[in-house]
Motif scaffolding. Structure first.
Motif, PDB file in Angstrom:
ATOM      1  N   VAL A 237     -13.686   6.357   1.257  1.00 47.53           N
ATOM      2  CA  VAL A 237     -13.531   7.734   1.726  1.00 47.53           C
ATOM      3  C   VAL A 237     -13.432   7.741   3.243  1.00 47.53           C
ATOM      4  O   VAL A 237     -14.282   7.159   3.935  1.00 47.53           O
ATOM      5  CB  VAL A 237     -14.714   8.621   1.280  1.00 47.53           C
ATOM      6  N   LYS A 238     -12.382   8.384   3.734  1.00 44.20           N
ATOM      7  CA  LYS A 238     -12.212   8.587   5.170  1.00 44.20           C
ATOM      8  C   LYS A 238     -11.999  10.067   5.436  1.00 44.20           C
ATOM      9  O   LYS A 238     -11.494  10.795   4.576  1.00 44.20           O
ATOM     10  CB  LYS A 238     -11.024   7.772   5.703  1.00 44.20           C
ATOM     11  N   VAL A 239     -12.382  10.491   6.623  1.00 44.01           N
ATOM     12  CA  VAL A 239     -12.239  11.892   7.022  1.00 44.01           C
ATOM     13  C   VAL A 239     -11.376  11.943   8.270  1.00 44.01           C
ATOM     14  O   VAL A 239     -11.631  11.206   9.239  1.00 44.01           O
ATOM     15  CB  VAL A 239     -13.613  12.539   7.275  1.00 44.01           C
TER      16      VAL A 239
ATOM     17  N   GLY B  37       2.754  -5.470  -7.507  1.00 44.98           N
ATOM     18  CA  GLY B  37       2.810  -5.736  -6.077  1.00 44.98           C
ATOM     19  C   GLY B  37       2.081  -4.712  -5.233  1.00 44.98           C
ATOM     20  O   GLY B  37       1.745  -4.987  -4.075  1.00 44.98           O
ATOM     21  N   ILE B  38       1.841  -3.515  -5.784  1.00 46.33           N
ATOM     22  CA  ILE B  38       1.102  -2.490  -5.044  1.00 46.33           C
ATOM     23  C   ILE B  38      -0.393  -2.742  -5.248  1.00 46.33           C
ATOM     24  O   ILE B  38      -0.921  -2.636  -6.348  1.00 46.33           O
ATOM     25  CB  ILE B  38       1.476  -1.068  -5.510  1.00 46.33           C
ATOM     26  N   LYS B  39      -1.063  -3.085  -4.151  1.00 46.11           N
ATOM     27  CA  LYS B  39      -2.475  -3.448  -4.230  1.00 46.11           C
ATOM     28  C   LYS B  39      -3.415  -2.271  -3.978  1.00 46.11           C
ATOM     29  O   LYS B  39      -4.589  -2.321  -4.368  1.00 46.11           O
ATOM     30  CB  LYS B  39      -2.780  -4.548  -3.202  1.00 46.11           C
ATOM     31  N   ARG B  40      -2.897  -1.236  -3.330  1.00 52.42           N
ATOM     32  CA  ARG B  40      -3.782  -0.135  -2.930  1.00 52.42           C
ATOM     33  C   ARG B  40      -3.004   1.182  -2.953  1.00 52.42           C
ATOM     34  O   ARG B  40      -1.911   1.274  -2.380  1.00 52.42           O
ATOM     35  CB  ARG B  40      -4.344  -0.408  -1.538  1.00 52.42           C
ATOM     36  N   VAL B  41      -3.590   2.193  -3.592  1.00 59.74           N
ATOM     37  CA  VAL B  41      -3.005   3.533  -3.625  1.00 59.74           C
ATOM     38  C   VAL B  41      -4.027   4.503  -3.035  1.00 59.74           C
ATOM     39  O   VAL B  41      -5.183   4.561  -3.479  1.00 59.74           O
ATOM     40  CB  VAL B  41      -2.632   3.962  -5.058  1.00 59.74           C
ATOM     41  N   ALA B  42      -3.593   5.241  -2.042  1.00 61.46           N
ATOM     42  CA  ALA B  42      -4.469   6.174  -1.333  1.00 61.46           C
ATOM     43  C   ALA B  42      -3.841   7.565  -1.360  1.00 61.46           C
ATOM     44  O   ALA B  42      -2.664   7.735  -1.694  1.00 61.46           O
ATOM     45  CB  ALA B  42      -4.675   5.710   0.108  1.00 61.46           C
ATOM     46  N   ILE B  43      -4.627   8.550  -0.991  1.00 60.90           N
ATOM     47  CA  ILE B  43      -4.133   9.914  -0.906  1.00 60.90           C
ATOM     48  C   ILE B  43      -4.729  10.582   0.324  1.00 60.90           C
ATOM     49  O   ILE B  43      -5.883  10.316   0.688  1.00 60.90           O
ATOM     50  CB  ILE B  43      -4.490  10.720  -2.179  1.00 60.90           C
TER      51      ILE B  43
ATOM     52  N   LYS C 276       0.844  -1.192   0.000  1.00 63.65           N
ATOM     53  CA  LYS C 276       0.000   0.000   0.000  1.00 63.65           C
ATOM     54  C   LYS C 276       0.878   1.240   0.000  1.00 63.65           C
ATOM     55  O   LYS C 276       1.852   1.328   0.759  1.00 63.65           O
ATOM     56  CB  LYS C 276      -0.903  -0.001   1.240  1.00 63.65           C
ATOM     57  N   ILE C 277       0.535   2.210  -0.853  1.00 67.54           N
ATOM     58  CA  ILE C 277       1.214   3.492  -0.875  1.00 67.54           C
ATOM     59  C   ILE C 277       0.178   4.579  -0.641  1.00 67.54           C
ATOM     60  O   ILE C 277      -0.853   4.628  -1.315  1.00 67.54           O
ATOM     61  CB  ILE C 277       1.936   3.752  -2.212  1.00 67.54           C
ATOM     62  N   ARG C 278       0.456   5.440   0.323  1.00 73.62           N
ATOM     63  CA  ARG C 278      -0.374   6.622   0.546  1.00 73.62           C
ATOM     64  C   ARG C 278       0.416   7.846   0.106  1.00 73.62           C
ATOM     65  O   ARG C 278       1.523   8.089   0.579  1.00 73.62           O
ATOM     66  CB  ARG C 278      -0.776   6.768   2.019  1.00 73.62           C
ATOM     67  N   ILE C 279      -0.154   8.611  -0.800  1.00 70.57           N
ATOM     68  CA  ILE C 279       0.467   9.833  -1.294  1.00 70.57           C
ATOM     69  C   ILE C 279       0.048  10.985  -0.382  1.00 70.57           C
ATOM     70  O   ILE C 279      -1.144  11.200  -0.135  1.00 70.57           O
ATOM     71  CB  ILE C 279       0.036  10.104  -2.748  1.00 70.57           C
ATOM     72  N   THR C 280       1.047  11.708   0.140  1.00 68.72           N
ATOM     73  CA  THR C 280       0.771  12.765   1.101  1.00 68.72           C
ATOM     74  C   THR C 280       1.522  14.032   0.713  1.00 68.72           C
ATOM     75  O   THR C 280       2.200  14.107  -0.297  1.00 68.72           O
ATOM     76  CB  THR C 280       1.188  12.342   2.524  1.00 68.72           C
ATOM     77  N   GLY C 281       1.418  15.051   1.575  1.00 69.99           N
ATOM     78  CA  GLY C 281       2.137  16.315   1.425  1.00 69.99           C
ATOM     79  C   GLY C 281       2.563  16.785   2.797  1.00 69.99           C
ATOM     80  O   GLY C 281       2.814  15.952   3.675  1.00 69.99           O
TER      81      GLY C 281
ATOM     82  N   ALA D 152      -8.393   5.006  -2.458  1.00 71.21           N
ATOM     83  CA  ALA D 152      -8.902   5.551  -1.199  1.00 71.21           C
ATOM     84  C   ALA D 152      -8.494   7.011  -1.072  1.00 71.21           C
ATOM     85  O   ALA D 152      -7.389   7.397  -1.460  1.00 71.21           O
ATOM     86  CB  ALA D 152      -8.364   4.749  -0.008  1.00 71.21           C
ATOM     87  N   ILE D 153      -9.405   7.802  -0.517  1.00 71.76           N
ATOM     88  CA  ILE D 153      -9.161   9.229  -0.310  1.00 71.76           C
ATOM     89  C   ILE D 153      -9.418   9.554   1.154  1.00 71.76           C
ATOM     90  O   ILE D 153     -10.507   9.285   1.668  1.00 71.76           O
ATOM     91  CB  ILE D 153     -10.069  10.088  -1.210  1.00 71.76           C
ATOM     92  N   ASN D 154      -8.412  10.110   1.810  1.00 68.40           N
ATOM     93  CA  ASN D 154      -8.559  10.613   3.173  1.00 68.40           C
ATOM     94  C   ASN D 154      -8.572  12.137   3.133  1.00 68.40           C
ATOM     95  O   ASN D 154      -7.669  12.743   2.552  1.00 68.40           O
ATOM     96  CB  ASN D 154      -7.416  10.137   4.064  1.00 68.40           C
TER      97      ASN D 154
END
Length: 323
Positions: free
Chosen positions: A154-156, A87-93, A61-66, A114-116
């Motif tokens: 979607v998560k908050v 191999g990357i099953k999930r990409v989130a931001i 899993k990779i989460r893209i952040t700032g 996925a979006i947080n």
């Protein structure tokens, strides 16, 4: 599989692509973004190599952040590059979603899973007070669009602050009655720049957890690549509640994530003294040297973050690494 000296396995990478943010949240950048270091951010080819190297070491899993990742114009290409990595099953931001209705179609086309979204109050005036922007109605519109599409989770994210939102739980609960998102309450964390604010505003998540259990909320099963939240569900609510409690005694025992900064530094913990540079290993497509370098550095990961001892390392604000 990346494993540290304490037997923890690391399936999850938080990848920052910029430290620039256009919000001025009270707990993070109250004076707005200050350009106080070179902005030699990771290029798209370097991001591809990071994704490839970590995936070969077991990252799923990779989460893209700032900062705020959507300030990069090539964000859709970055999402696609991560998503296309074997191999990357999930990409989130994680995003402040200030232009979510406009950005959502391109993120979906790129394959986002996925979006947080950071929302620290559901009161428009309080939201404006915290962030410096009157964007809440626009952000909520974007959430409705994402939920209607049905392709993404979607998560908050809500940072708990005593004087801003800690006494407004009922508003959040009312929203979750019919809104199928996971609302994650995050304990305010002390950084190098917010000690006075932290002392005045910190709220313990454990108190909220006790109240949730008393009100019939039940713990949900945690996936191996999930983040640090303890999640709860209730049969009478469409949404869920998550609690991120970094000051709980066993918080670090389930650590499964590493961080790479927008400058190409590996951070073994959000609160380490300094990042460990990967830049020299990102200039070629052969990722074997990169993988070996990461493996060698894992021996430096500590058992805990030492926040209880008020040691915040080099983390002056959360925008540096995306939290």
């Amino acid at each position: 599989m990346l494993t540290d000296n304490f037997g923890r396995k690391f399936y999850y990478l938080r990848l920052s692509i910029t430290d620039v943010c256009n919000f001025s949240c009270t707990y993070c950048l109250p004076d707005g973004y200050q350009c106080d270091q070179p902005r030699d951010f990771l290029s798209l080819p370097e991001i591809r190599r990071i994704a490839n190297g970590f995936s070969q070491l077991g990252t799923e899993k990779i989460r893209i952040t700032g900062g705020e990742p959507s300030l990069r114009k090539d964000l859709p290409e970055i999402i696609a590059a991560c998503k296309e990595t074997q191999g990357i099953k999930r990409v989130a931001i994680t995003t402040n979603a200030f232009k979510l209705p406009e950005h959502l179609p391109s993120w979906l086309d790129a394959g986002i899973d996925a979006i947080n979204i950071s929302i620290d109050s559901l009161d428009p005036r309080q939201f404006h007070s915290i962030t410096g922007h009157n964007k809440l109605p626009h952000i909520l519109k974007g959430i409705d669009m994402a939920l209607a599409h049905g392709q993404t989770t979607v998560k908050v994210n809500t940072v708990l602050m005593r004087e801003y939102n800690a006494y407004d739980m009922q508003t959040f609960l009312d929203w979750l009655k019919d809104t199928p998102v996971t609302l994650r309450f995050i304990e305010l964390m002390q950084t190098g720049e917010n000690q006075e604010f932290f002392d005045a505003q910190h709220v313990q998540g454990s108190r909220i957890k006790q109240n949730l259990i008393l009100d019939g909320w039940l713990p949900a099963i945690r996936d191996k690549s999930a983040g640090p939240a303890q999640e709860f569900y209730h049969p009478d609510y469409a949404g869920r509640i998550g609690l991120i409690m970094p000051y709980s005694n066993d918080f670090c025992s389930t650590c499964n994530r590493l961080r790479v900064s927008s400058l190409g530094k590996l951070h073994l913990c959000l609160f380490t003294e300094e990042g460990l540079s990967l830049k020299d290993y990102l200039q070629q497509d052969d990722v074997e040297p990169l993988k070996q370098h990461i493996i060698n550095m894992m021996g430096n990961k500590k058992a805990t973050h030492f926040l209880h001892e008020k040691l915040t390392g080099a983390t002056t604000n959360l925008a540096m690494l995306g939290g």
